[in-house]
Design a protein around this motif. Structure first.
Motif, PDB file in Angstrom:
ATOM      1  N   ILE A   1    -122.071 -80.196   0.236  1.00 51.19           N
ATOM      2  CA  ILE A   1    -121.500 -79.852   1.542  1.00 51.19           C
ATOM      3  C   ILE A   1    -120.698 -78.555   1.497  1.00 51.19           C
ATOM      4  CG2 ILE A   1    -121.360 -82.292   2.154  1.00 51.19           C
ATOM      5  CD1 ILE A   1    -118.263 -81.990   1.760  1.00 51.19           C
ATOM      6  N   ARG A   2    -120.805 -77.790   0.442  1.00 50.96           N
ATOM      7  CA  ARG A   2    -120.048 -76.531   0.397  1.00 50.96           C
ATOM      8  C   ARG A   2    -120.497 -75.595   1.507  1.00 50.96           C
ATOM      9  NH1 ARG A   2    -121.106 -74.602  -5.506  1.00 50.96           N
ATOM     10  NH2 ARG A   2    -123.094 -75.540  -4.970  1.00 50.96           N
ATOM     11  N   MET A   3    -119.577 -74.756   1.930  1.00 53.28           N
ATOM     12  CA  MET A   3    -119.849 -73.851   3.040  1.00 53.28           C
ATOM     13  C   MET A   3    -121.035 -72.947   2.751  1.00 53.28           C
ATOM     14  SD  MET A   3    -117.321 -71.032   4.775  1.00 53.28           S
ATOM     15  CE  MET A   3    -116.168 -72.277   5.306  1.00 53.28           C
ATOM     16  N   SER A   4    -121.162 -72.488   1.521  1.00 55.03           N
ATOM     17  CA  SER A   4    -122.251 -71.561   1.186  1.00 55.03           C
ATOM     18  C   SER A   4    -123.610 -72.196   1.426  1.00 55.03           C
ATOM     19  CB  SER A   4    -122.131 -71.117  -0.273  1.00 55.03           C
ATOM     20  OG  SER A   4    -122.149 -72.245  -1.144  1.00 55.03           O
ATOM     21  N   ASN A   5    -123.735 -73.517   1.190  1.00 60.76           N
ATOM     22  CA  ASN A   5    -125.021 -74.191   1.406  1.00 60.76           C
ATOM     23  C   ASN A   5    -125.388 -74.223   2.883  1.00 60.76           C
ATOM     24  OD1 ASN A   5    -125.204 -74.708  -1.344  1.00 60.76           O
ATOM     25  ND2 ASN A   5    -124.260 -76.730  -1.187  1.00 60.76           N
ATOM     26  N   TYR A   6    -124.421 -74.542   3.740  1.00 64.18           N
ATOM     27  CA  TYR A   6    -124.709 -74.613   5.169  1.00 64.18           C
ATOM     28  C   TYR A   6    -124.953 -73.226   5.753  1.00 64.18           C
ATOM     29  CZ  TYR A   6    -123.700 -79.569   5.397  1.00 64.18           C
ATOM     30  OH  TYR A   6    -123.761 -80.935   5.239  1.00 64.18           O
ATOM     31  N   LEU A   7    -124.257 -72.221   5.272  1.00 68.24           N
ATOM     32  CA  LEU A   7    -124.493 -70.866   5.765  1.00 68.24           C
ATOM     33  C   LEU A   7    -125.879 -70.374   5.370  1.00 68.24           C
ATOM     34  CD1 LEU A   7    -121.028 -69.215   5.004  1.00 68.24           C
ATOM     35  CD2 LEU A   7    -121.921 -69.932   7.219  1.00 68.24           C
ATOM     36  N   SER A   8    -126.363 -70.786   4.199  1.00 64.15           N
ATOM     37  CA  SER A   8    -127.704 -70.364   3.764  1.00 64.15           C
ATOM     38  C   SER A   8    -128.783 -70.942   4.664  1.00 64.15           C
ATOM     39  CB  SER A   8    -127.936 -70.800   2.311  1.00 64.15           C
ATOM     40  OG  SER A   8    -127.001 -70.207   1.448  1.00 64.15           O
ATOM     41  N   PHE A   9    -128.572 -72.156   5.179  1.00 59.78           N
ATOM     42  CA  PHE A   9    -129.570 -72.805   6.025  1.00 59.78           C
ATOM     43  C   PHE A   9    -129.422 -72.421   7.496  1.00 59.78           C
ATOM     44  CE2 PHE A   9    -129.815 -75.696   2.361  1.00 59.78           C
ATOM     45  CZ  PHE A   9    -131.186 -75.800   2.219  1.00 59.78           C
ATOM     46  N   LEU A  10    -128.213 -72.452   8.007  1.00 62.72           N
ATOM     47  CA  LEU A  10    -128.006 -72.249   9.445  1.00 62.72           C
ATOM     48  C   LEU A  10    -127.817 -70.791   9.828  1.00 62.72           C
ATOM     49  CD1 LEU A  10    -125.629 -75.272  10.156  1.00 62.72           C
ATOM     50  CD2 LEU A  10    -128.097 -75.131  10.515  1.00 62.72           C
ATOM     51  N   LYS A  11    -127.330 -69.975   8.913  1.00 61.44           N
ATOM     52  CA  LYS A  11    -127.071 -68.555   9.162  1.00 61.44           C
ATOM     53  C   LYS A  11    -126.227 -68.366  10.429  1.00 61.44           C
ATOM     54  CE  LYS A  11    -131.083 -66.878   6.576  1.00 61.44           C
ATOM     55  NZ  LYS A  11    -131.364 -68.170   5.930  1.00 61.44           N
ATOM     56  N   ASN A  12    -126.636 -67.463  11.328  1.00 62.91           N
ATOM     57  CA  ASN A  12    -125.804 -67.192  12.507  1.00 62.91           C
ATOM     58  C   ASN A  12    -125.845 -68.318  13.536  1.00 62.91           C
ATOM     59  OD1 ASN A  12    -128.566 -66.467  13.077  1.00 62.91           O
ATOM     60  ND2 ASN A  12    -127.822 -65.541  14.964  1.00 62.91           N
ATOM     61  N   GLU A  13    -126.760 -69.278  13.383  1.00 61.41           N
ATOM     62  CA  GLU A  13    -126.810 -70.397  14.316  1.00 61.41           C
ATOM     63  C   GLU A  13    -125.602 -71.321  14.174  1.00 61.41           C
ATOM     64  OE1 GLU A  13    -128.924 -70.793  16.735  1.00 61.41           O
ATOM     65  OE2 GLU A  13    -129.969 -68.954  16.151  1.00 61.41           O
ATOM     66  N   ILE A  14    -124.824 -71.138  13.136  1.00 55.63           N
ATOM     67  CA  ILE A  14    -123.658 -71.984  12.928  1.00 55.63           C
ATOM     68  C   ILE A  14    -122.495 -71.585  13.817  1.00 55.63           C
ATOM     69  CG2 ILE A  14    -122.418 -70.693  11.126  1.00 55.63           C
ATOM     70  CD1 ILE A  14    -122.199 -73.349   9.576  1.00 55.63           C
ATOM     71  N   LEU A  15    -122.577 -70.419  14.461  1.00 56.54           N
ATOM     72  CA  LEU A  15    -121.468 -69.892  15.258  1.00 56.54           C
ATOM     73  C   LEU A  15    -121.454 -70.523  16.651  1.00 56.54           C
ATOM     74  CD1 LEU A  15    -121.666 -66.089  14.358  1.00 56.54           C
ATOM     75  CD2 LEU A  15    -120.154 -67.825  13.382  1.00 56.54           C
ATOM     76  N   LEU A  16    -120.276 -70.949  17.078  1.00 56.52           N
ATOM     77  CA  LEU A  16    -120.110 -71.457  18.432  1.00 56.52           C
ATOM     78  C   LEU A  16    -120.175 -70.350  19.472  1.00 56.52           C
ATOM     79  CD1 LEU A  16    -117.202 -74.032  17.912  1.00 56.52           C
ATOM     80  CD2 LEU A  16    -119.611 -74.544  18.353  1.00 56.52           C
ATOM     81  N   ALA A  17    -119.897 -69.132  19.064  1.00 58.88           N
ATOM     82  CA  ALA A  17    -119.925 -68.011  20.012  1.00 58.88           C
ATOM     83  C   ALA A  17    -121.309 -67.798  20.590  1.00 58.88           C
ATOM     84  CB  ALA A  17    -119.432 -66.739  19.323  1.00 58.88           C
ATOM     85  N   ASN A  18    -122.336 -68.315  19.934  1.00 54.81           N
ATOM     86  CA  ASN A  18    -123.693 -68.166  20.462  1.00 54.81           C
ATOM     87  C   ASN A  18    -123.873 -68.860  21.802  1.00 54.81           C
ATOM     88  OD1 ASN A  18    -124.678 -66.645  18.285  1.00 54.81           O
ATOM     89  ND2 ASN A  18    -125.069 -68.495  17.077  1.00 54.81           N
ATOM     90  N   THR A  19    -123.053 -69.882  22.080  1.00 57.58           N
ATOM     91  CA  THR A  19    -123.186 -70.604  23.342  1.00 57.58           C
ATOM     92  C   THR A  19    -122.746 -69.754  24.535  1.00 57.58           C
ATOM     93  OG1 THR A  19    -120.971 -71.567  23.068  1.00 57.58           O
ATOM     94  CG2 THR A  19    -122.839 -72.806  22.168  1.00 57.58           C
ATOM     95  N   LEU A  20    -122.020 -68.664  24.295  1.00 61.40           N
ATOM     96  CA  LEU A  20    -121.570 -67.796  25.378  1.00 61.40           C
ATOM     97  C   LEU A  20    -122.532 -66.648  25.634  1.00 61.40           C
ATOM     98  CD1 LEU A  20    -117.782 -67.546  24.405  1.00 61.40           C
ATOM     99  CD2 LEU A  20    -118.857 -69.126  26.016  1.00 61.40           C
ATOM    100  N   THR A  21    -123.533 -66.493  24.798  1.00 60.92           N
ATOM    101  CA  THR A  21    -124.472 -65.381  24.927  1.00 60.92           C
ATOM    102  C   THR A  21    -125.563 -65.724  25.928  1.00 60.92           C
ATOM    103  OG1 THR A  21    -124.048 -64.787  22.631  1.00 60.92           O
ATOM    104  CG2 THR A  21    -125.983 -63.820  23.654  1.00 60.92           C
TER     105      THR A  21
END
Length: 340
Positions: A115-135
């Motif tokens: 569950i380390r952050m690096s693992n989730y960032l490798s899979f989700l990349k920029n989709e992990i950002l909540l700011a995408n919901t405002l775009t």
């Protein structure tokens, strides 16, 4: 231990934590100025579709995040440290864990490593950002983000990792049989648990599921039986009290008043006053006419009652004539009393 190929500067070099650097190449055009340090957009430009627009004045913006882990047994805890300090995932002897706690540690240890952050960032990349919901759509236009958006993003990433830990523990006990390639499935590569305590932990896991509904069987049975008891008492208590009254010859007058005050008995009394009858079961809950299927017309009852009034008609009628005059006199008297 480091997973990267570069040597960090002293400010980023930590031996008591796992450090991750998140770089953001912000190509979004905002409809307002953004002061958040990670999503900063203070450069105003002109754009055909927008009267006013702001973009980031930096090619890349970065944010550093440290992850620290700790295992505790009541008030006995390991020091906060990076995850690699716990490899291999054996229970720290200083914690004094019992056999069941050690089995729990064996289940959680490898799943925490996933569950380390690096693992989730490798899979989700920029989709992990909540700011995408405002775009808005693919054109890269967004409303301004709050000044604390970077904090919201870090909290969201942390929540995702915690949800991942819960899912990993469930998958450890009951992993989905995913098809890796035709003819090859995930269950072929799973080594089942053999330790009795590890098997007990896997068998005792409970999760929420929309396929089933959980309820308290004792509470449901208690509610049904209590309601049934109240209904039975409500139906049997009057008859039981009446039986006692008949045996003891006490309370017959209140019993008679109880019966005659019932709605159906009052209706029977009113109908008998109009000459409709005879009746049976006068001392029960539902009186019935002695003749089954007997019918009568309402005007017939009134006619019989009118004939009865003629028999007892007074010799001198009040002024105004008959019953109407008597009613008018009562009304006049009521008006006089009201005025006085």
């Amino acid at each position: 231990m480091s997973e990267s190929a570069f040597t960090p500067i002293p400010e980023l070099s930590r031996t008591d934590a796992d450090v991750s650097i998140l770089l953001l190449n912000n190509l979004v055009t905002y409809t307002g100025k953004v002061a958040d340090p990670w999503f900063e957009a203070t450069l105003q430009i002109s754009r055909n579709v927008l009267a006013e627009a702001w973009v980031s004045n930096s090619t890349l913006t970065g944010i550093g995040c440290t992850e620290q882990y700790q295992f505790c047994n009541f008030d006995r805890c390991t020091p906060l440290n990076g995850l690699y300090s716990f490899y291999p995932f054996t229970a720290p002897p200083d914690l004094g864990l019992n056999p069941m706690q050690q089995a729990t540690h064996r289940v959680l240890g490898p799943n925490i490593g996933a569950i380390r952050m690096s693992n989730y960032l490798s899979f989700l990349k920029n989709e992990i950002l909540l700011a995408n919901t405002l775009t808005y759509g693919p054109i890269g236009i967004s409303t301004p983000v709050p000044d604390t958006q970077w904090q919201t993003e870090m909290e969201n990433i942390y929540n995702i990792t915690m949800a991942g830990l819960q899912q990993n523990v469930v998958d450890h006990a009951s992993a989905p049989n995913i098809q890796i390639r035709p003819g090859v499935e995930l269950h072929s590569f799973i080594n089942p648990e053999t330790d009795p305590l590890d098997l007990h932990i896997c068998a005792s896991e409970k999760i929420r599921s929309s396929a089933y509904s959980s309820f308290n069987m004792f509470g449901l049975c208690f509610l049904v039986l209590t309601c049934a008891l109240i209904i039975v008492v409500n139906l049997s208590l009057p008859n039981f009290v009446h039986w006692i009254q008949r045996r003891s010859h006490n309370g017959l007058v209140p019993r008679l008043a109880w019966i005659e005050d019932d709605v159906l008995q009052l209706q029977r009394i009113a109908l008998e006053g109009r000459g409709i009858g005879p009746w049976e079961k006068k001392w029960e809950g539902v009186p019935v006419t002695a003749e089954l299927g007997k019918t009568w017309r309402r005007d017939t009852g009134f006619a019989e009652w009118a004939q009865l009034n003629q028999v007892f008609k007074p010799s001198a009628e009040p002024e105004g004539g008959g019953e109407r005059g008597e009613l008018e006199g009562m009304k006049s008297q009521a008006r006089v009393e009201q005025v006085s």
